[in-house]
Design a protein around this motif. Structure first.
Motif, PDB file in Angstrom:
ATOM      1  N   ARG A 245       0.878  -1.201  -0.024  1.00 29.19           N
ATOM      2  CA  ARG A 245      -0.174  -0.109  -0.033  1.00 29.19           C
ATOM      3  C   ARG A 245       0.975   1.215   0.073  1.00 29.19           C
ATOM      4  O   ARG A 245       0.337   2.521  -0.315  1.00 29.19           O
ATOM      5  N   PHE A 249       1.749   1.775  -4.501  1.00 29.29           N
ATOM      6  CA  PHE A 249       0.931   3.071  -4.910  1.00 29.29           C
ATOM      7  C   PHE A 249       1.828   4.271  -5.056  1.00 29.29           C
ATOM      8  O   PHE A 249       1.292   4.909  -5.780  1.00 29.29           O
ATOM      9  N   TYR A 252       1.834   5.457  -8.931  1.00 29.56           N
ATOM     10  CA  TYR A 252       0.774   5.958  -9.550  1.00 29.56           C
ATOM     11  C   TYR A 252       1.112   7.665  -9.244  1.00 29.56           C
ATOM     12  O   TYR A 252       0.581   8.666 -10.027  1.00 29.56           O
ATOM     13  N   ILE A 301       2.360   8.911   0.879  1.00 30.52           N
ATOM     14  CA  ILE A 301       3.045   7.961   0.691  1.00 30.52           C
ATOM     15  C   ILE A 301       4.377   8.268   1.379  1.00 30.52           C
ATOM     16  O   ILE A 301       4.922   7.153   1.911  1.00 30.52           O
ATOM     17  N   LYS A 322      -2.979   4.651   0.695  1.00 31.65           N
ATOM     18  CA  LYS A 322      -3.600   4.091  -0.326  1.00 31.65           C
ATOM     19  C   LYS A 322      -4.910   4.629  -0.972  1.00 31.65           C
ATOM     20  O   LYS A 322      -5.211   4.793  -2.076  1.00 31.65           O
ATOM     21  N   VAL A 325      -4.241   7.689  -2.733  1.00 28.17           N
ATOM     22  CA  VAL A 325      -3.671   7.556  -4.089  1.00 28.17           C
ATOM     23  C   VAL A 325      -4.657   7.221  -5.028  1.00 28.17           C
ATOM     24  O   VAL A 325      -4.701   7.564  -6.155  1.00 28.17           O
ATOM     25  N   SER A 326      -5.272   5.987  -4.627  1.00 27.44           N
ATOM     26  CA  SER A 326      -6.316   5.588  -5.607  1.00 27.44           C
ATOM     27  C   SER A 326      -7.382   6.718  -5.778  1.00 27.44           C
ATOM     28  O   SER A 326      -7.822   6.634  -7.270  1.00 27.44           O
ATOM     29  N   ALA A 360      -7.180   0.519  -8.827  1.00 24.83           N
ATOM     30  CA  ALA A 360      -6.619   0.710  -7.818  1.00 24.83           C
ATOM     31  C   ALA A 360      -7.477   0.960  -6.445  1.00 24.83           C
ATOM     32  O   ALA A 360      -6.943   0.953  -5.170  1.00 24.83           O
ATOM     33  N   SER A 364      -5.225  -4.682  -3.005  1.00 21.36           N
ATOM     34  CA  SER A 364      -4.489  -4.216  -1.856  1.00 21.36           C
ATOM     35  C   SER A 364      -5.447  -3.851  -0.730  1.00 21.36           C
ATOM     36  O   SER A 364      -5.158  -3.032   0.005  1.00 21.36           O
TER      37      SER A 364
END
Length: 390
Positions: A245, A249, A252, A301, A322, A325-326, A360, A364
């Motif tokens: 995670r 990630f 991205y 992150i 995570k 980011v997603s 995404a 995970s």
């Protein structure tokens, strides 16, 4: 706080920018449509040390920690348009190589690390039809027999499965479905009794990362190929998810950086009603929002990676990173399509970025499951603070 990169970290990103031409592929659109993984591009990554970047320098690896790995994968995401390839690399690193290095016994490292150093690919076999978010509901069993185990069961939607050389497998070894009722094993992908689907699943996004199903029929695994103690599959899986995670990630972030730059350029070049579309507030504010989401996700992150390097892993921080980011990847992908207009919906990089972003929110740990977990942790933290203040 010092938010600047040190000399080594800056060199990591410059070095990856320097090999961008080697990662270019004029057939990417065709491979994406065909869901075709590229072994030649994997070999480029391997030749530059990325398939073994967690391995210490004494063994011939790059010896990266979490933050260095995140920076490297971010740079790869920016300079390699084959996001599926970088995703496949990240899954190999975070869910296969890192658990082996952290929990593997010296004899296991002596046996398996040479394979990694030769460029072999790992697949993390955990997901089942009824055991995705509810991983402890897995039905694949590893029954103790003499000096080893016999594995029976099946796994599905496994990244790298059709191209894997070795597998990291989670299977039940206990009587229940609890945290300490399953264990982790490492075995060759061509071990007797292992059947892997040869035709990769066709997916919405990340199509160039091969995904397939695995079946285990009376697969014999010697005890020396169990990673960690019996029943330690839960902790091993949790740690691998924290690294995934965080580091996975990060790729991205690089994709969003390239995407933002493409959108700024497009907005300056595209003329409508006598002026560049960047002059319109509706477009310029989209660009600002894209930048805000990217920078927020990047900080999350980096913080999670720093905590891992400090030996202070924080599952909540990794989950938040995570989630940020997603969400940012999907929202920025939609904005990029809008800014590019008709060009954004044609088959090519912009629409591919949006498709690659959408998974995404599922792998995970789904967005919904992670939010449920974070909500429980939040309530618990508040209750503890309130109790301690009384």
């Amino acid at each position: 706080m010092d938010f600047s990169l040190n000399a080594q970290q800056a060199a990591i990103q410059r070095g990856i920018a320097g090999i961008a031409a080697e990662l270019a592929d004029s057939q990417l659109t065709q491979r994406d449509l065909a869901a075709a993984f590229s072994r030649p591009l994997w070999q480029v990554l391997h030749r530059h040390g990325f398939s073994s970047l967690f391995v210490d320098t004494e063994r011939g690896g790059l010896g990266y920690g979490a933050l260095d790995a995140a920076l490297a994968l971010e740079a790869l995401g920016q300079h390699c348009q084959d996001t599926g390839l970088v995703f496949a690399l990240s899954a190999h690193l975070c869910a296969c190589l890192h658990p082996l290095l952290k929990y593997g016994k010296p004899a296991q490292l002596e046996r398996w690390l040479p394979r990694v150093m030769q460029g072999q690919i790992g697949a993390h076999a955990v997901t089942e039809v009824e055991a995705g978010s509810d991983v402890f509901a897995m039905q694949t069993q590893a029954k103790k027999e003499g000096p080893g185990y016999v594995i029976n069961g099946s796994k599905c939607y496994i990244t790298n499965a059709p191209v894997a050389d070795f597998l990291l497998v989670h299977a039940r070894t206990g009587p229940g479905q609890g945290y300490f009722d399953f264990s982790t094993f490492i075995l060759p992908a061509d071990a007797p009794g292992v059947s892997i689907s040869t035709v990769p699943h066709e997916k919405l996004g990340l199509r160039t990362a091969a995904m397939g199903d695995i079946r285990f029929e009376h697969v014999w695994v010697p005890e020396e190929d169990r990673i960690g103690a019996e029943g330690s599959g839960g902790p091993i899986f949790q740690v691998s998810m924290e690294w995934e995670r965080t580091c996975l990630f990060a790729l991205y972030l690089g994709v969003m950086q390239r995407q933002l730059e493409l959108c700024v350029t497009r907005s300056e070049l595209r003329q409508q009603f006598g002026q560049a579309i960047s002059a319109y507030q509706a477009v310029s504010h989209k660009l600002v929002d894209m930048s805000l989401r990217l920078e927020s996700a990047r900080l999350a992150i980096y913080k999670s990676a720093w905590l891992l390097d400090q030996g202070r892993p924080d599952s909540a921080c990794a989950a938040m990173a995570k989630l940020l980011v997603s969400d940012a990847a999907m929202q920025n992908g939609l904005a990029a399509v809008q800014i590019h207009g008709a060009q954004g919906i044609l088959c090519g990089e912009i629409e591919r970025q949006l498709r690659n972003a959408m998974p995404a929110s599922v792998f995970s740990g789904t967005t919904e499951v992670l939010k449920n977990n974070l909500a429980r942790q939040l309530r618990s933290a508040v209750s503890i603070r309130q109790a301690s203040s009384q």
